[in-house]
Design an enzyme around this catalytic site. Sequence first.
Site, PDB file in Angstrom:
ATOM      1  N   GLU A  63      -4.436  10.316   3.254  1.00 33.77           N
ATOM      2  CA  GLU A  63      -5.430  10.744   4.255  1.00 33.77           C
ATOM      3  C   GLU A  63      -6.834  10.247   3.897  1.00 33.77           C
ATOM      4  O   GLU A  63      -7.834  10.923   4.121  1.00 33.77           O
ATOM      5  CB  GLU A  63      -5.427  12.273   4.407  1.00 33.77           C
ATOM      6  CG  GLU A  63      -4.084  12.872   4.767  1.00 33.77           C
ATOM      7  CD  GLU A  63      -3.399  12.183   5.935  1.00 33.77           C
ATOM      8  OE1 GLU A  63      -4.103  11.600   6.770  1.00 33.77           O
ATOM      9  OE2 GLU A  63      -2.165  12.219   6.005  1.00 33.77           O
ATOM     10  N   GLY A  64      -6.913   9.035   3.382  1.00 33.03           N
ATOM     11  CA  GLY A  64      -8.175   8.458   2.936  1.00 33.03           C
ATOM     12  C   GLY A  64      -8.387   8.778   1.477  1.00 33.03           C
ATOM     13  O   GLY A  64      -8.472   9.948   1.088  1.00 33.03           O
TER      14      GLY A  64
END
Length: 585
Positions: free
Chosen positions: A437-438
């Site tokens: 998620e990043g």
Amino acid sequence: MDYQPRPDDIRFLLNAVLDAPARLAALAPFAEVDEALQSQVLEEAGRFVGEVVAPINRGGDEIGCRFSDGDVVSPPGFRDAYQAFVDGGWPALSAAQEDGGQGLPAVLEAVLYEWLAAANHGLTMAPGLLHGAYACLKHHGSEELKQRYLQKIATGEWLATMCLTEAHAGSDLGQVRTRAVPQADGSLRVSGSKIFISGGEHDLTPNILHLVLCRLPDAPAGPKGLSLALVPKLLPDGTRNAVHCERIEEKMGLHGSPTCSMRFDEATGWLVGEPGRGLAAMFVMMNSARLHVALQGIGLLDAAWQKADAYAAERRQMRAPGPVPASRGGENADLIAEHPAVRRILDTQRAWIDGARAIAYRSALMLDVAEHDADPKARERAQRWCSLVTPVLKAACAHQAFHGASECLQVFGGHGYVREWGIEQIVRDSRVTMIYEGTNEIQAIDLLVRKVLPDAGAAMSAVLLELRDTLDASREADADVQRRLAQLRYMGTTIAMAAHANPVLPYEVADDYLRVTMLALMAWAWARIEAAAPQDAARARAGAAFRRWVLPEFEMRMGIIKRSCETVALTHAAQAAVPGAGVSN
């Protein structure tokens, strides 16, 4: 020992620290969601997680998912546990009632998913994207798509995925090549490959809804050319779509969750949102996922702490220094919980858990305010908080989950390094939270470069001023926090000025800035916690550990940033003093 939720800890933070019942009662949809109802939901959620989800965690890790000819078989007990999750209405906790949900506050869902991740991270990955997918479709889907799929997602009857990453692109979504060709009937033909897709194939639900980033014909290069398509595993007539799982990854941890390589061979899908606005449509889903990763981090750290704390309370080793502890009795050795080195580890991690919880739960409350408050200014303030604090929470909680779990493993000595006690699984499972998620580095850049600097720190300053105004300057602890918040406000301006001379600087200090922001937020949280429970010995010990062993990092990180900015200023001045040398802007 299996993880056990502790609702009393949560009630204290929600009621005494964050005043959640009153905040929620002021929002029209939750006018009847009083403290008693919230407490009942927490009790039932804790019972479900402790009795149904936690006991199958170890089997999920040791047996894992099995892949054969495109199909994935979940670990023993996972299908039954997930069905019980659906039957209990837990996926629909915060979804709107008109969509089959229970219409409860987002903060209760946040607590639920923190506990689920702590008890069984592998299984929790399956429904972890449900609310984000629900919000994405509800805000951006056509009426036809919502009528067909929204309730299925809201109730968890069907699961969803987020298909972003491609092998050549990684986090650089501007390089996505998956194509989508419009058809005469309004559908799309989607072709391409995606990797690292959590739950891309499984046997938990009959259908899986894939939200796929793709490019329409003649779309411009880069992220502005991306669109979003909904591509189901099963088509509305029940036939299998041209969606294939090619393999599942052999991973360091999370063995109970299948991480899939997916191929779309002119699969049928439908556009979600506007053409070329795929990232905007998916942003709702990604932001939700980032908050969930923060909650995963908190839950995993709590699970590690529970194991280490229980072990330290029964394991005896040597004599502890200092006064004779009451727990010694007639034993030849003291409990390792009495040893300062072990006490430091346990109290420090407890400080991180409780402080981070207060910030995460406040963020979940702000989600409800941003959506439901009648005052547009209140909604704006809440949205500003969520925008700025979400990347901080994701990165800092993910970091502490892994490093803190590793510290908790240290409490066990050699016993922690073997499988018997289960602490090593938490260390392995938690490592991925710093990546997906990043990555944490991307979160730091997002915070400083994209959100703080464009307005020279004005939005962040507004958030910090709001926190300042919740504190009582007559209390020494509160006054210290107010001083740190002021330092952080000033540092944002300092970085903005230095960035004019060296545009690379913000990228170099972004991680330090994110970290110092989290420490300031934690200081605020602990000031509120201790003010709410001044006579609580256990919380006082954790608060003291925070100030002694965690908070000093604030000065260190501020010093790093200040030195970097000063170096830029000196270099800029030296270049300006050399005739004809020129100064780069």
